[in-house]
Design a protein around this motif. Sequence first.
Motif, short mmCIF file in Angstrom:
data_model
loop_
_atom_site.label_atom_id
_atom_site.label_comp_id
_atom_site.label_asym_id
_atom_site.label_seq_id
_atom_site.Cartn_x
_atom_site.Cartn_y
_atom_site.Cartn_z
N ILE A 1 0.83 -1.21 0.00
CA ILE A 1 0.00 0.00 0.00
C ILE A 1 0.87 1.26 0.00
CG2 ILE A 1 -1.65 1.34 1.36
CD1 ILE A 1 -2.86 -1.36 2.24
N ILE A 2 1.89 1.27 0.83
CA ILE A 2 2.79 2.43 0.88
C ILE A 2 3.52 2.60 -0.44
CG2 ILE A 2 4.81 3.43 2.02
CD1 ILE A 2 3.86 2.09 4.60
N THR A 3 3.92 1.50 -1.06
CA THR A 3 4.58 1.56 -2.38
C THR A 3 3.64 2.15 -3.42
OG1 THR A 3 5.93 -0.37 -1.83
CG2 THR A 3 5.75 0.22 -4.16
N LEU A 4 2.39 1.72 -3.44
CA LEU A 4 1.41 2.26 -4.40
C LEU A 4 1.17 3.75 -4.17
CD1 LEU A 4 -1.19 -0.66 -4.58
CD2 LEU A 4 0.51 0.00 -6.30
N ILE A 5 1.07 4.15 -2.92
CA ILE A 5 0.89 5.57 -2.61
C ILE A 5 2.10 6.38 -3.08
CG2 ILE A 5 0.72 7.25 -0.73
CD1 ILE A 5 -0.97 5.16 0.78
N THR A 6 3.30 5.87 -2.81
CA THR A 6 4.52 6.56 -3.21
C THR A 6 4.59 6.71 -4.72
OG1 THR A 6 5.66 5.66 -1.28
CG2 THR A 6 7.04 6.53 -3.04
N PHE B 1 3.79 14.61 -13.67
CA PHE B 1 2.85 15.26 -14.58
C PHE B 1 2.68 16.74 -14.26
CE2 PHE B 1 1.39 10.95 -15.69
CZ PHE B 1 1.43 11.07 -17.08
N SER B 2 2.73 17.09 -12.99
CA SER B 2 2.63 18.50 -12.62
C SER B 2 3.85 19.29 -13.07
CB SER B 2 2.45 18.64 -11.10
OG SER B 2 1.21 18.15 -10.72
N PHE B 3 5.04 18.72 -12.90
CA PHE B 3 6.24 19.42 -13.36
C PHE B 3 6.26 19.56 -14.88
CE2 PHE B 3 8.35 18.16 -9.24
CZ PHE B 3 8.44 19.45 -8.77
N VAL C 1 4.87 19.76 -3.85
CA VAL C 1 4.17 19.17 -2.71
C VAL C 1 4.05 17.66 -2.88
CG1 VAL C 1 1.95 19.04 -1.51
CG2 VAL C 1 2.96 21.26 -2.04
N PHE C 2 3.67 17.22 -4.08
CA PHE C 2 3.52 15.78 -4.30
C PHE C 2 4.86 15.07 -4.34
CE2 PHE C 2 -0.81 16.88 -5.34
CZ PHE C 2 -1.51 15.77 -4.91
N LEU C 3 5.91 15.72 -4.83
CA LEU C 3 7.24 15.11 -4.80
C LEU C 3 7.72 14.94 -3.36
CD1 LEU C 3 9.78 14.09 -6.26
CD2 LEU C 3 10.60 16.46 -6.24
N MET C 4 7.55 15.99 -2.56
CA MET C 4 7.96 15.90 -1.16
C MET C 4 7.13 14.85 -0.42
SD MET C 4 8.65 19.93 -0.36
CE MET C 4 9.25 19.72 1.31
N SER C 5 5.86 14.74 -0.76
CA SER C 5 5.01 13.72 -0.13
C SER C 5 5.44 12.32 -0.55
CB SER C 5 3.55 13.95 -0.52
OG SER C 5 3.10 15.19 -0.04
N SER C 6 5.84 12.16 -1.81
CA SER C 6 6.31 10.84 -2.24
C SER C 6 7.62 10.47 -1.55
CB SER C 6 6.46 10.78 -3.76
OG SER C 6 7.54 11.56 -4.20
N ILE C 7 8.49 11.45 -1.33
CA ILE C 7 9.72 11.19 -0.58
C ILE C 7 9.38 10.82 0.86
CG2 ILE C 7 11.80 12.28 0.36
CD1 ILE C 7 11.89 13.94 -2.26
N LEU C 8 8.41 11.50 1.42
CA LEU C 8 7.98 11.20 2.79
C LEU C 8 7.46 9.76 2.89
CD1 LEU C 8 7.39 12.30 5.64
CD2 LEU C 8 5.17 13.00 4.78
N THR D 1 2.10 6.60 -6.90
CA THR D 1 1.03 7.51 -7.35
C THR D 1 1.41 8.96 -7.13
OG1 THR D 1 -0.62 5.82 -6.81
CG2 THR D 1 -1.42 8.07 -7.10
N LEU D 2 1.93 9.27 -5.95
CA LEU D 2 2.35 10.65 -5.67
C LEU D 2 3.48 11.08 -6.60
CD1 LEU D 2 2.30 10.56 -1.76
CD2 LEU D 2 0.70 11.76 -3.26
N LEU D 3 4.39 10.19 -6.89
CA LEU D 3 5.50 10.50 -7.79
C LEU D 3 5.00 10.75 -9.21
CD1 LEU D 3 8.55 10.84 -7.82
CD2 LEU D 3 8.74 8.41 -8.35
#
Length: 111
Positions: A6-11, A20-22, A56-63, A13-15
């Motif tokens: 689950i954590i891998t999928l979240i990471t 796409f945002s960048f 924000v999403f990159l930092m969240s994926s790192i988190l 997805t956030l990445l």
Amino acid sequence: MILNIIITLITITLLIISIFSFLQKGPIISIIYYFSTQEERKELRIKDRYYYIGTVFLMSSILFGTILIEETFNLPIIRTIRIPFIIILCIYTIFRYAQIESKRMKAKNKK
């Protein structure tokens, strides 16, 4: 095991959202964007907002990546790294969002 998946999928997805945002592709992943009219959506699709969301999403994926590393390798030292990172993410999110919104409101008032 399931927690790691689950954590891998979240990471991941956030990445992906961050990438796409960048690249400034697709809609802006933001509540204000989805509740806006078509005209307001065009105003919101600016480079600053895309980079803000991407950061924000990159930092969240790192988190979430650090959480995954901590869970996988059982490294409690990662927690001490994660706490300042969370504080920095919160401060960045609040101040940068306020900066972007104030710029948008000023531009809207000039019209």
